[in-house]
Every structure is written in C-alpha cells, then in structure tokens.
Design a protein around this motif. Structure first.
Motif, PDB file in Angstrom:
ATOM      1  N   VAL A 155      -6.453  -5.012  -7.407  1.00 45.64           N
ATOM      2  CA  VAL A 155      -6.898  -3.302  -6.877  1.00 45.64           C
ATOM      3  C   VAL A 155      -6.134  -2.460  -6.196  1.00 45.64           C
ATOM      4  O   VAL A 155      -6.256  -1.709  -6.035  1.00 45.64           O
TER       5      VAL A 155
ATOM      6  N   ASP B 157      -6.956  -1.674  -2.709  1.00 46.83           N
ATOM      7  CA  ASP B 157      -7.505  -0.313  -2.293  1.00 46.83           C
ATOM      8  C   ASP B 157      -7.259  -0.532  -1.305  1.00 46.83           C
ATOM      9  O   ASP B 157      -7.541  -1.251   0.395  1.00 46.83           O
TER      10      ASP B 157
ATOM     11  N   ASP C 211      -9.355  -8.437  -6.162  1.00 48.11           N
ATOM     12  CA  ASP C 211     -10.796  -8.114  -5.923  1.00 48.11           C
ATOM     13  C   ASP C 211     -11.134  -9.268  -5.882  1.00 48.11           C
ATOM     14  O   ASP C 211     -10.909  -9.892  -7.160  1.00 48.11           O
TER      15      ASP C 211
ATOM     16  N   SER D 172       0.883  -1.374   0.117  1.00 47.88           N
ATOM     17  CA  SER D 172      -0.128  -0.045   0.003  1.00 47.88           C
ATOM     18  C   SER D 172       1.118   1.882  -0.019  1.00 47.88           C
ATOM     19  O   SER D 172      -0.009   2.258  -0.356  1.00 47.88           O
TER      20      SER D 172
END
Ligand SMILES: Cc1cc2nc3c(=O)[nH]c(=O)nc-3n(C[C@H](O)[C@H](O)[C@H](O)COP(=O)(O)O)c2cc1C
Lengths: 444, 334
Positions: free
Chosen positions: B155, B157, B165, A27
């Motif tokens: 993804v 996210d 996903d 991330s």
C-alpha cells in the motif's frame, strides 16, 4: 604513504538489491517498484556500466514478523533469487550474479543443479552466498519442518558445500562420473547433471560473523560479506582476523575477498552530502520505524508512543528470542537504554532523533573525492577488498556511485577501467576453485 | 474472443523427442542456444513453449531456463515442468511466481511427478510411493501461496508509515498427511494471480488444473484440453520416414504421432481445432523440426485463421481465454 602494505590493491564493488528492511526508501517519489523486472534490469545494468564485480540478492524464507504479526513498515516481498538471476543472465554480459541460498531448507542435488544452471546460462558468472537459517519459525514453511541447532546447522552447511562441490566437480573431461556422498547429514547417489562452467564452478560467498561463521568462510569461501565496513579500525581488525583464520586453515591469506556491506551517500560538497544523509535517515527511520527500533531495545511494544516525544521512562525487559525477525535481540538492553538516555538528554533529542543517531548504523557520507580518498586507504591498508553496496533507492540508487565515485577511484588507480575477464572468478581475481587445485598450487 | 481455434504449444527441452536427437545437437553455447530456440518459437507465433524437466535429469533445470527465456522474449508463454514429489512446495511456489513477474504474466506451470528411484537417491530421500498424493498436496499449497498476498497488499501508505497492509496478507496454514506449510508467500501476488496450471490427464483433481495434456482428441473435465503430438516432418534434405530411420528406434510414449509433410500436419491440426483447445507439439529433432514448424506449419495455421499469434502485452491467461482469479483469501471472494 611509503609503508602502505598493499600499494597495488584495487577495489571490488558489488550491489546488494535488498528487497527487505528499512534501509530501502519506499516513500519517496523516486522510489520504484521492488518487483518490476525493469527495476532489477536497471540496477544490474547500471552496476555493469560501473564495472562492478557482482549483483547480489538476499533471501529470507519467511516474511518478517514483530510480536507475532507480519512486519508492515518495511519493503518486503521479493522474487526467488536464483530465478531472478537467471533472468538477469539474459540481459547482462559481464557482471557476476550472486544468490543467497540456504543450506538448511534445500538439498544439495537440487541446489547444486540450480546454481550450475545459473552458472552455465551466464557463461561463468554465478556465485552462491551460503546461509544457514536455523529457526523452527522459518521451518514452518517447509516439508522438512524446523530443525537444527547452531552446531548442527553449521555441520549441515559444511557438508552441504562439500556435497555441492563434489557434484560440480564430478563432471570431468570424461563426462559425468557417479557421485556418492555419505556424511552425517546426507546420503546421496547421483550422476552430476551438468558440465563445468567457464569458471569451473560457482564462486562461494559467505555472510556470517560468529567465530564459527568466520572459520567456515576461512575453510570454504572465496568471498566474505561482513558488517565491518563503516569504521576503518573495525574493518582492519576484521580483515586481520580473517587472514589469521585463513592461515590456520592452510590457505594463502590473499585467497579470500572481504566485501563488507555498506551504504554510500554522495554530495557535491560535504555540506550537501550531510544534508542528503539527513534526508535519507528521515526517510528510512519514519516515526513508526523509530518506535519499532526502540521497541527492539526496550523489549516490548512501543508502537503507541509518540516518536517525536521523549524516550520511554520504563526499564527495558529481557525478552525471549523466538528466531522471528524482530524478536527482542539487543544483547544488553540496560546498557543500551542508559546510553540512549544520556545522549538524548545531552542533545535534547526526541525518540526518533535518538533512534536515527544511535540505532543501527551504516554507511559512508561524503564527496566523490573524499570518499575515493577514504576507500583508497581502506584498500591499500588491507581493511577491505571492496564493498557490497546497498542502494537506498531502487532503481536509481547506484547512479551517483557509478557516474561520480567510480571515475574518482579510477583516477587514483584503485578501480578497474574495463573488465579484463569474463567470469565472476576472473573479476574477483580468484584462484581456481578450492577443490580443483593441484597440491603444489594449494601450498604456494 | 481470444480462442480462434487452436492454441499451439511446443516442447523445447533438450535436443528433441527422439532419444538419439542429441546426435544432432547444436554446438552453440548453452545460453545462446536457449535464447535462439525461444526466439524461433516466439517469432513463429507459438502460444507457448514448455520446458521439460525431471530433477535427476541432466541439463539445466526448467525453472532457470524458463526465467532466462522470460527475460529474452516478449510475447511467448513460458511453461516449465516442475515436479512435486521431492521438491519443496514453498520454493516451487516462489520460483514460479517469480517467472510470472519476470515475464509480466506469461508463465504457466506443468505439474509433474517423479517416480524414478534415481531421483529419490539423488535427493537422499526414501522413495515416495504415493506420488499422486504429493502432487495434489503440493499443487494445493503452491496455489494457496500464490493467493496469500492479495493484489493490493503493497500500500505504501506514507501517512501511517506502512508499506504493507497486513490484513491483505494471509497465512495458508496448510496441513496435509505428509507435510504442512504456514505461509504467506515471500513473493507478492504475480501479474496473473494464478499461473496457468497444466497437468497430464489424471495426475491431479480437475479443480486444481487449467489445462489437461492428453493423448486423446476429446475434451477433459478442465477448462482447457491440449493434445500431445510428436512430430517428425519432411525437410528439403529428407522425408520424415528417412529421418526417423536414420535415428533408429523411436520408443512410444503414449502420445499421438505424426510423421509426414508440413502440409499434412497443417491439415491434421486444422481438423483438430474445435475438438480440443490446443496441441503440444514434440519435435523429433528440435533444431530441424522446429525450423519446419516455424517456417511452414505455424504460418499456414495463422493464415488459415486456425491459430493466432499472442497479442503483445497479453497475459498467458488472456491469450488462452482464462479469467484472472481473485485471491481465494480476499474478503470479496469468500
Ligand atoms: C552482509 C550480510 C548479509 C546477509 N544476508 C543474509 C540473507 O540475505 N539471508 C539470510 O538468511 N542471512 C543473511 N545474513 C545472515 C548470515 O547468513 C548469518 O546467518 C548471520 O550473519 C549469522 O551468522 P553467524 O552464525 O556466523 O553468527 C547476512 C549477513 C550479513 C553479515
């Protein structure tokens, strides 16, 4: 330090490009692609610049699942190991290339040939980490289906390694000699496809922790990966156990390299290193991952809870182990939950903070100098021969280790200052392959 | 549009198409030799190189060589031959998808079958009689696995802590007569989505194939057709006929054969353009004939506008004028 048992010991480093699990941060802005060939090249070339022994790829033959659903929180999806390593052979010169490859869902003629091919393309730099996945769940991806209980998968693994070595050794100075293997698992008859490489044949690695796993390594492996590399006493106890098993197997106790997997977090000061470690843990253990880790402890799905809130008030359940990743596998959940509750109350920790502090642990945190001192002690007291380092960032995660830690180790005389050989066997300082020693040398 | 006339493929396995070609084997270390041959083919302007194999063969496996070549080249298409008879389709799918990732979209697969009893004995398996059934089922599984991750399944996210996903990942749930495979793949969808699938005429149902390899000079029922031609070329040292005679008998393998000057081959291939989409050339002796092909034949065809060099950065599909397929599991594809 006059009674240092291994005053001349040096450290060997490998790098483990993981490609799965929550230890790889995906991330952060600096988190690169897990698939782009440039990522693999960058990590392997950095490791080579740092004079590492080996670049290592793992293997998992089914996507991880939790509660019957594909696990979506962690890095996942990676290339076939031998294929990727064959590509890296073209863009590296010295570093060893180690593939984790399974003995349950492969056949000796095929895998021995693939590994030999890698060994020849890399001019003697191939290694094979022998693993033995046993579950029917992984078997659903294969013609052969799911099969083999614990004892049988070890029997097959052992017979597989013996067969592979027979194939590798079967090409003699007089050319290929027909190899026939008849054992409980195999009935093969073939001409060895390839000549021997510069290192004889690939170096055998083994990652396993059970008594059978350790004995397997003591009988067959050149290198063992362990999870015993964070705490000195634990590492030393493991190393002593391996040395005892080596003697029992009739091998010299310096015949096997012990390279635990670990993570290394470096800061300019201890304070900076601790702050960086805190950042790393928060990236690794996201709120959703904290709930997943807690779910593995409690034995049921906690994904709808608040990670920043308190621990669940329910009692844990003993859940069935299906073999899938994320099957509820904590051995004594009640004891773990009691400990989590006590520590969480004592420190006023949220669920996420508790999971970070008490969940799966790993790694070393410090300054280049303090880490170098610590690792020198690990090496000179015979606790490890080195580390298989898992970078928490791809592709730049090795940079600090190579530019800051390696020079400190070199100053202490515990790390090579140049490659002295060309093959992986040379780098690791290993004798000839186990099957290729004359009896005198074997006994010495 | 891409297709200028004729796509040029060259087979670079071993020492050459003649069984005695190894008498002239190159003494270079194997890694240097693989790299050198690939560089010659790429620099000459070939569309792609195929790497032949059979699981009981001697020599380094085609997958490993192809991966090595992929990392050492930048425009050449790379097409390993991989058998479907005893291999695990799940592994084959992962290996080939990995080569497509490594080459950033320049990979293909030449599907083959293993009929030799020697291969069954090496694998320790009963001899498979219906190798075409295995080829069909294995190819179907490999193709389904390539589609089992939609293109944008990763993804990352941050808001929901989700890397994947999972709705864009699909179990393939293949059940055939002799085996079943669950999926999804462990390798994310590769740059081309589907590698370019090559197969000899009549091995597979046409809908599983992109390029048919045939000894005919007419088109098959697949998007593209390449004609197989064995070539023996005259060199400054000896004529093609003398070179063949020196090596001894050259058994027929059901391919067209050309023996003669480079100019004659250029003329032959120029005539073939339009009748078929490409040719796969099998050099008599790899070192010697590949040199003539790369110095004289391919440059003349490119100059004459009969063939074109792959454009840097183009996928093999793009070079061949084939569309990039949407995953068959993707909602919009259904
Ligand atoms: C550091 C380390 C890395 C491992 N990597 C893999 C891997 O990539 N793929 C795999 O299937 N198993 C891997 N394993 C699991 C081992 O192969 C083995 O199955 C597991 O440790 C259980 O061994 P045991 O049967 O001796 O208890 C790894 C284990 C360790 C300790």
């Amino acid at each position: 330090m006059t009674d240092v048992p291994y005053p001349d010991a040096t450290l060997h480093f490998g790098v483990f490009f993981q490609g799965v699990n929550h230890w790889t941060i995906w991330s952060a802005p600096e988190s690169g692609s897990q698939l782009d060939p440039a990522s693999f090249r960058r990590v392997a070339q950095t490791a080579e610049r740092g004079l590492f022994d080996a670049f290592f790829l793992g293997e998992g033959l089914r996507l991880r699942e939790v509660d019957g659903r594909i696990h979506d929180l962690d890095v996942a999806g990676r290339p076939d190991a031998i294929t990727q390593l064959s590509a890296l052979a073209a863009v590296t010169d010295r570093i060893g290339l180690v593939s984790t490859s399974n003995t349950t869902f492969n056949e000796p003629a095929d895998l021995a040939r693939r590994l030999s091919g890698l060994d020849l393309l890399s001019d003697g730099r191939a290694g094979w980490n022998v693993v033995t996945t046993d579950n029917a769940w992984t078997g659903e991806n294969f013609r052969r289906g799911g099969f083999l209980d614990h004892a049988d998968r070890y029997r097959r693994a052992e017979e597989f390694v013996v067969a592979a070595r027979a194939i590798w050794d079967g090409w003699t100075a007089d050319g290929p000699q027909r190899v026939q293997v008849r054992s409980s698992q195999f009935d093969l008859d073939l001409l060895p496809p390839l000549p021997r490489s510069a290192q004889g044949h690939p170096v055998i690695f083994r990652a396993g922790d059970s008594a059978e796993g350790r004995d397997f390594a003591a009988r067959h492996a050149d290198v063992i990966f362990s999870a015993h590399g964070n705490d000195f006493d634990d590492a030393l106890a493991f190393a002593q156990d391996i040395r005892r098993r080596l003697r029992a197997a009739g091998r010299p106790e310096d015949d096997l390299r012990i390279l635990p997997g670990t993570e290394i977090i470096i800061g300019a000061t201890e304070e900076e290193a601790r702050e960086k470690a805190r950042w790393v843990r928060l990236q690794q253990v996201t709120p959703a991952t904290a709930l997943n880790i807690a779910g593995l402890v409690w034995g049921f799905d906690l994904s709808d809870r608040d990670a920043d809130g308190p621990l669940p008030t329910e009692d844990p359940v003993i859940a069935e182990n299906t073999g899938a990743f994320g099957a509820r596998r904590v051995a004594d959940p009640r004891a773990v939950v009691d400990r989590w509750r006590a520590e969480s109350a004592a420190h006023n920790w949220s669920l996420r903070e508790t999971a970070i502090a008490l969940g799966p642990q790993r790694g070393h945190v410090g300054t280049p100098a303090s880490l170098a001192d610590k690792f020198t002690r690990f090496a000179r007291f015979g606790a490890v021969h080195g580390f298989n380092i898992t970078p928490y960032l791809i592709p730049d995660g090795l940079d600090d280790i190579v530019t800051l830690l390696v020079p400190e180790l070199q100053e202490r005389g515990v790390y090579r200052t140049s490659y002295t050989g060309t093959t992986l066997r040379d780098h690791l300082g290993l004798r000839a392959p186990l099957t290729r020693r004359d009896p005198v040398e074997q006994a010495s | 549009m891409p297709n200028p006339g004729l796509h040029l493929a060259v087979e670079i396995d071993g020492d050459g198409a003649h069984p005695a070609a190894s008498r002239r084997a190159d003494p270079l270390a194997v890694s240097r030799r693989v790299r050198a041959v690939a560089a010659i083919a790429e620099n000459a302007g070939f569309t792609l190189a195929t790497v032949d194999d059979e699981p009981s063969n001697s020599g380094i496996g085609a997958v490993e060589r192809a991966a090595f070549i992929a990392a050492a080249t930048s425009t050449l298409g790379i097409v390993p031959t991989v058998s479907t008879t005893y291999t695990e389709p799940f592994h084959v799918s992962s290996q080939l998808a990995s080569i497509d990732h490594i080459s950033v979209g320049r990979a293909g697969w030449l599907v083959s079958e293993s009929t030799a009893a020697e291969t069954a004995r090496a694998w320790g398996r009963p001899l498979v009689d219906d190798t075409r059934r295995e080829a069909r089922d294995a190819t179907r599984v490999v193709r389904d696995l390539w589609d089992s991750w939609e293109d944008d399944a990763v993804v990352r996210d941050v808001a929901t802590s989700r890397y994947l996903d999972r709705d864009r990942l699909h179990y393939i749930d293949f059940v055939g007569e002799t085996f079943s495979v669950k999926g999804p793949a462990i390798v994310p969808r590769s740059p081309q989505g589907q590698l370019v699938v090559f197969a000899p005429a009549d091995l597979l149902p046409p809908e599983l194939v992109d390029v048919t390899l045939t000894s005919e000079t007419t088109r098959a029922a697949t998007p593209l057709t390449f004609t197989e031609i064995e070539v023996a070329l005259s060199t400054p040292q000896a004529t093609a006929g003398e070179r063949i005679a020196e090596l001894g008998p050259w058994p027929e393998r059901g391919r067209l054969r050309y023996a003669g000057s480079a100019d004659g081959l250029v003329a032959l291939l120029t005539d073939l353009a339009g009748a078929v989409d490409g040719v796969r050339l099998h050099p008599l002796v790899l070192n010697e004939d590949l040199a003539v092909l790369s110095q004289l034949v391919v440059p003349a065809l490119i100059r004459g506008g009969v063939a074109a060099r792959p454009i840097p950065g183009a996928s093999l599909r793009t070079t061949l004028g084939l569309p990039r397929p949407v995953s068959r599991f993707q909602e919009s594809a259904r």
